[in-house]
Design an enzyme around this catalytic site. Structure first.
Site, short mmCIF file in Angstrom:
data_model
loop_
_atom_site.label_atom_id
_atom_site.label_comp_id
_atom_site.label_asym_id
_atom_site.label_seq_id
_atom_site.Cartn_x
_atom_site.Cartn_y
_atom_site.Cartn_z
N ASP A 30 0.38 -1.59 0.21
CA ASP A 30 0.10 0.02 -0.56
C ASP A 30 0.68 1.09 -0.06
O ASP A 30 2.07 0.94 0.07
CB ASP A 30 -0.91 -0.37 1.09
CG ASP A 30 -0.40 -0.52 2.43
OD1 ASP A 30 0.65 0.14 2.35
OD2 ASP A 30 -0.54 -1.96 3.59
N ASP A 201 1.18 4.67 -20.74
CA ASP A 201 2.05 3.33 -21.02
C ASP A 201 1.49 3.12 -22.41
O ASP A 201 -0.11 4.06 -22.80
CB ASP A 201 0.48 3.22 -20.31
CG ASP A 201 0.12 1.61 -20.20
OD1 ASP A 201 1.87 0.79 -19.80
OD2 ASP A 201 -0.56 1.04 -20.65
N GLU A 258 6.08 4.32 -22.53
CA GLU A 258 6.57 3.57 -23.41
C GLU A 258 6.16 3.53 -24.54
O GLU A 258 5.40 2.93 -24.98
CB GLU A 258 6.07 2.22 -22.64
CG GLU A 258 5.93 1.41 -22.23
CD GLU A 258 4.37 0.24 -21.98
OE1 GLU A 258 5.63 -1.43 -22.23
OE2 GLU A 258 3.63 0.55 -22.10
C1 GLC Z 1 2.23 -1.79 -20.67
C2 GLC Z 1 1.96 -2.11 -19.34
C3 GLC Z 1 1.96 -3.60 -18.84
C4 GLC Z 1 0.51 -3.54 -18.99
C5 GLC Z 1 0.28 -3.19 -20.79
C6 GLC Z 1 -1.38 -3.17 -20.97
O1 GLC Z 1 2.82 -2.40 -21.43
O2 GLC Z 1 3.74 -1.94 -18.56
O3 GLC Z 1 2.00 -3.51 -17.71
O4 GLC Z 1 0.00 -5.03 -18.97
O5 GLC Z 1 1.24 -1.89 -20.91
O6 GLC Z 1 -2.01 -1.68 -19.75
#
Ligand code: GLC
Length: 554
Positions: A30, A201, A258
């Site tokens: 948490d 993400d 990402e």
């Molecule tokens: C990215 C995240 C991963 C997640 C995916 C969908 O790759 O790092 O953990 O499952 O996106 O959101």
């Protein structure tokens, strides 16, 4: 270009909150558990803590399926706990970085619940809906990243919706300005709370092609990876420039996207003054076992030069403009000591070897929780023991392609994301001191010897090596601004490079093999700043040895 931002001269520590520290005995970590460990994190030189999603979520993909962008999941605590964490971190000169999951929401998000009701409701166009093909089958043959079709039929609406990831993660329609508005507002909500940045993400998937067509099947299931059909679609940067202008500009924060699907050569379009983010996680160096996409049963042996070339390409791409987030682990990858080194390699030396690279390349080092202890993979004896949704998808895919159950499980052992998600190993006590309850995912059995408390006492530990390297990086200007040059390029055992600033030259050499590796004599000129063996090498590097030398150029 000279580094001038706070986030360039610090390390970032990534926390997987569910597995970090449980203060309430629920078996899941948490926010208060993070606050409790701030001094430990500070000791690693971390100026920022990136938290994977802590928002309300049905947890199908452990929080990457969000049902409210502006709240906190009760398992993690409350908004007040988050405010306290931000404030306590600030007192120590650290900032909290939130994870923005903007390609998709949860299928339980109120936006989706409304969108799926009809073809005419106010949010009908907030997601990607298509009619079935004439025979009633999915609109295209795209396979989702977690396996199975990327389309799911909604009886309620009588149409299919697209999900790049799991069925429970419907993709948002970024073409709709109202969607973008709502997403920008949520990010601004967190900026107002004082967060120090965002990790964004799966951002390469937000733009879809104008026309959806079937792809060439790439496996026995007759499907083609959605990644190959939609990643990095032209026009994506227009959305992201708007994002930058509406949210990021004018704040002293960093952003890291990402970006699976962006090559090192394309980096300058994405980062730097004219780009859209401060940094970009690209995947070339972590995907070294793969030729195409990340299909676990298609992993191939790889030469060290492949890893070196990937890292060097990213270093060159961000040399003049932009900045590189250096990472070897995160919550989506296996533990690096298992992944990047030969089977049977000494794990402690392997961890130190990668650490030497992590802290001396040009960029911001990202440490993933437990990496600083040298935490290792697990190998559970049944697929049912695995929580990770992608492990199940990849397992099924391997079976479909003709592999046996044992072989399929072997691929899961090596690659599963659960390897990185087992609870943090704090002490030798029950459940590694992570929880007083039952941990949501089993603790790695090696916690009795491999844990933070033991490493704290042992000055030769991986933890102490991390602290030492973090200090070096903070205090030696050449490690911040020095020009990168790869050395011994063709060598298949050693990764070596230098960082030069004025007369100062820092040289790193790492033996990735478990055999001695000859080193040119002049390499060892100067002072040894750090090394993974007690004494300096003479003519060759010993198995997995890492050294960092400083030399004054005449
Ligand atoms: C990215 C995240 C991963 C997640 C995916 C969908 O790759 O790092 O953990 O499952 O996106 O959101």
């Amino acid at each position: 270009m000279k580094a001038t931002h706070w986030w360039q001269n610090t390390a970032v520590y990534q926390i997987y909150p569910k597995s970090f520290n449980d203060t309430r005995g629920k078996g899941t970590g948490d926010l208060r558990g993070i606050t409790e460990k701030l001094d430990y994190l500070k000791s690693l030189g971390a100026g920022a803590l990136w938290l994977t999603p802590v928002y309300p979520s049905p947890m199908v993909d452990n929080g990457y399926d969000i049902s409210d962008y502006c709240g906190i999941h009760p398992d993690f605590g409350t908004l007040a706990d988050m405010e306290e964490l931000i404030a306590e971190a600030k007192k120590r000169g650290m900032r909290i970085v939130m994870d923005l999951v903007y390609n998709h929401t949860s299928d339980e998000h109120p936006w989706f619940l409304e969108s799926k009701k009809s073809r005419t409701n106010a949010k009908s166009d907030w997601y990607i809906w298509r009619d079935a093909k004439e025979d009633g089958s999915a609109p295209t043959n795209w396979r989702g990243i977690f396996g199975g079709s990327a389309w799911t039929y909604s009886e309620e609406r009588g149409q299919y919706y697209l999900h790049t990831f799991a069925e429970a993660q419907p993709d948002l329609n970024w073409e709709n300005p109202e969607v973008r508005e709502a997403l920008f507002a949520a990010a601004n909500f967190w900026l107002a709370k004082g967060v120090g940045g965002f990790r964004i993400d799966a951002i390469t998937y937000i733009k879809k092609p104008a026309v959806f067509t079937d792809g060439e099947p790439d496996a026995a299931d007759g499907m083609t990876s959605v990644h190959d059909m939609t990643a990095n679609t032209p026009g994506i940067l227009d959305f992201l420039h708007e994002f930058r202008a509406r949210v990021f500009d004018g704040h002293d924060i960093f952003t890291v996207g990402e970006a699976n699907g962006v090559t090192p050569e394309e980096l300058p379009l994405w980062v730097g003054e004219n780009g859209v983010f401060s940094m970009l996680f690209e995947f070339s160096h972590v995907l070294v076992p793969y030729e195409g996409g990340e299909c676990w049963h298609k992993a191939l042996p790889w030469p060290l030069t492949k890893l070196k070339r990937a890292l060097t390409a990213s270093q060159h791409a961000t040399a003049k403009e932009g900045w590189f987030p250096i990472y070897f682990e995160n919550h989506d990858r296996a533990r690096s000591v298992n992944y990047f080194f030969p089977k049977g390699a000494d794990k402690k030396l392997a961890a130190k070897a990668l650490a030497a690279v992590l802290f001396t390349l040009r960029g911001t080092p990202f440490i993933y929780e437990g990496e600083e202890l040298g935490m290792t993979n697990v190998a559970w004896d049944s697929i049912d023991a695995y929580d990770d949704i992608s492990s199940h998808g990849q397992y099924a895919l391997a079976l479909e392609d003709g592999f046996s159950k044992e072989e399929a499980l072997g691929f899961v052992h090596f690659n599963s994301r659960d390897n990185a998600r087992t609870p943090m190993q704090w002490t030798a006590e029950r459940h590694a001191g992570f929880t007083s309850g039952t941990p949501w995912l089993p603790v790695n059995e090696n916690y009795r010897t491999l844990n933070a408390a033991a490493e704290e006492k042992d000055t030769d530990s991986v933890l102490h090596f991390y602290r030492k390297l973090a200090k070096l990086r903070e205090t030696i200007p050449a490690l911040l601004d020095g020009v990168y040059e790869e050395l011994l390029e063709e060598n298949e055992q050693i990764y070596a490079f230098s960082r030069t600033l004025g007369k100062a030259r820092i040289k790193t050499a790492v033996n990735f093999s478990t055999k001695d590796a000859a080193l040119p004599a002049d390499f060892l000129r100067g002072t040894r700043l750090a090394g993974s063996y007690a004494d300096a090498p003479t003519t060759s590097l010993r198995p997995l040895e890492a050294v960092i030398y400083e030399e004054e150029i005449q």
